[in-house]
Write an enzyme that holds these catalytic residues in place. Structure first.
Site, PDB file in Angstrom:
ATOM      1  N   ASP A  12       0.836  -1.201   0.000  1.00  0.00           N
ATOM      2  CA  ASP A  12       0.000   0.000   0.000  1.00  0.00           C
ATOM      3  C   ASP A  12       0.876   1.258   0.000  1.00  0.00           C
ATOM      4  O   ASP A  12       2.006   1.236   0.486  1.00  0.00           O
ATOM      5  CB  ASP A  12      -0.898  -0.030   1.245  1.00  0.00           C
ATOM      6  CG  ASP A  12      -2.082   0.912   1.116  1.00  0.00           C
ATOM      7  OD1 ASP A  12      -2.295   1.469   0.015  1.00  0.00           O
ATOM      8  OD2 ASP A  12      -2.787   1.103   2.115  1.00  0.00           O
ATOM      9  N   ASN A  60     -10.337  -3.085  -6.474  1.00  0.00           N
ATOM     10  CA  ASN A  60      -9.549  -2.131  -7.280  1.00  0.00           C
ATOM     11  C   ASN A  60     -10.165  -1.843  -8.658  1.00  0.00           C
ATOM     12  O   ASN A  60      -9.831  -0.844  -9.289  1.00  0.00           O
ATOM     13  CB  ASN A  60      -8.104  -2.615  -7.469  1.00  0.00           C
ATOM     14  CG  ASN A  60      -7.243  -2.458  -6.228  1.00  0.00           C
ATOM     15  OD1 ASN A  60      -6.252  -3.146  -6.045  1.00  0.00           O
ATOM     16  ND2 ASN A  60      -7.620  -1.531  -5.344  1.00  0.00           N
TER      17      ASN A  60
HETATM   18  C1  FPP Z   1      -1.874   0.400  -3.301  1.00  0.00           C
HETATM   19  O1  FPP Z   1      -1.467   1.722  -3.471  1.00  0.00           O
HETATM   20  C2  FPP Z   1      -1.376  -0.445  -4.350  1.00  0.00           C
HETATM   21  C3  FPP Z   1      -2.125  -0.992  -5.324  1.00  0.00           C
HETATM   22  C4  FPP Z   1      -3.584  -0.778  -5.448  1.00  0.00           C
HETATM   23  C5  FPP Z   1      -1.565  -1.860  -6.355  1.00  0.00           C
HETATM   24  C6  FPP Z   1      -0.253  -2.502  -6.068  1.00  0.00           C
HETATM   25  C7  FPP Z   1       0.435  -2.572  -7.340  1.00  0.00           C
HETATM   26  C8  FPP Z   1       1.757  -2.442  -7.555  1.00  0.00           C
HETATM   27  C9  FPP Z   1       2.746  -2.352  -6.474  1.00  0.00           C
HETATM   28  C10 FPP Z   1       2.293  -2.355  -8.922  1.00  0.00           C
HETATM   29  C11 FPP Z   1       1.956  -3.490  -9.813  1.00  0.00           C
HETATM   30  C12 FPP Z   1       2.611  -4.745  -9.401  1.00  0.00           C
HETATM   31  C13 FPP Z   1       3.024  -5.676 -10.244  1.00  0.00           C
HETATM   32  C14 FPP Z   1       3.588  -6.939  -9.717  1.00  0.00           C
HETATM   33  C15 FPP Z   1       2.981  -5.490 -11.687  1.00  0.00           C
HETATM   34  P1  FPP Z   1      -2.571   2.860  -3.408  1.00  0.00           P
HETATM   35  O2  FPP Z   1      -2.756   3.372  -4.792  1.00  0.00           O
HETATM   36  O3  FPP Z   1      -3.804   2.351  -2.736  1.00  0.00           O
HETATM   37  O4  FPP Z   1      -1.862   3.894  -2.496  1.00  0.00           O
HETATM   38  P2  FPP Z   1      -2.552   5.014  -1.614  1.00  0.00           P
HETATM   39  O5  FPP Z   1      -3.370   4.294  -0.576  1.00  0.00           O
HETATM   40  O6  FPP Z   1      -1.405   5.760  -1.041  1.00  0.00           O
HETATM   41  O7  FPP Z   1      -3.397   5.851  -2.554  1.00  0.00           O
END
Ligand code: FPP
Length: 229
Positions: A12, A60
């Protein structure tokens, strides 16, 4: 010797990282995807065989179409660009989740990497994609019903209907970015896992951070509901 075989991670904070650096959210996700290899290498050095990453949840899909597309492109890129390194390092790539939801352009590359690495017997990287813990349990129940199983289901037999029954339950769950929630991740499998939450944002979570988490784990006294002393 650590008894840590399997680490599951809720990655996250990509969005907050992007905001803090004044760049688009997609750039935060890109940095986050680069971090996967760093953490995988570090896990390998620490003798951790299984790493499971929450890369895209069933929830998501509600994000903007542009952000969803950016994440799917990163997945496609990851599957193609990281494949040679995974082969070189004997890493097996697996996926859990409702994979048919993933758009074809990304799914094809992903499943190709899964297939090509399927005989690798080193560390195992499992990506949870279009994954939800409740969805996994419901999918398991529906498979059981479809089999018209007359016998009784036990905890052990139920496990066989989960997405990856042969992978041991996570010993440790790491969540980056400070939130104290499970967010529908591995609800069945995390029953006895230790939980480690850090304020560090996922794109900043590297080898040193993983070591800290493992050290914290090694100080815990795991009892699995019983008492060992
Ligand atoms: C949360 O950050 C993360 C995600 C929803 C996706 C995780 C994906 C990756 C790390 C990249 C893709 C991975 C691969 C293996 C290709 P957020 O956007 O919820 O962060 P925030 O809460 O700070 O807004």
């Amino acid at each position: 010797m650590s008894s840590l075989r399997h680490v599951a991670i809720i990655m996250d904070g990509n969005g907050r990282w992007a905001e803090a650096h004044g760049v688009p959210r997609a750039e935060g996700h890109r940095q986050g995807s680069l971090q996967v290899e760093t953490v995988l290498d570090a896990a390998g050095k620490l003798g951790i065989k299984y790493v499971t990453l929450y890369a895209f949840s069933t929830e998501n899909w509600k994000r903007s179409p542009a952000e969803v597309l950016a994440l799917m492109k990163l997945l496609e890129q990851f599957s193609t660009e990281r494949l040679p390194r995974m082969m070189e390092k004997n890493i097996r790539l697996r996926v859990i989740g409702r994979i048919t939801d993933i758009p074809l352009f990304a799914r094809q590359k992903l499943l190709e990497a899964v297939e090509k690495t399927s005989k690798n017997d080193g560390n195992v990287l499992t990506l949870a994609l279009s994954y939800g813990g409740r969805a996994e349990i419901v999918d398991a129940v529906n498979r059981i019903l479809a089999e018209k199983n007359d016998g009784k289901i036990t905890e052990e037999s139920f496990r066989n209907y989960l997405y990856a029954p042969d992978i041991p339950d996570p010993d440790l769950l790491i969540r980056t970015s400070g939130e104290l929630r499970l967010s529908n991740f591995l609800l069945w499998e995390l029953a006895y896992s230790e939980i480690y939450v850090t304020d560090v944002l996922w794109p900043d979570f590297g080898e040193e951070e993983l070591k800290k988490a493992v050290e914290a784990f090694n100080r815990r006294d795991r009892r699995f509901g019983g008492r060992t002393k």
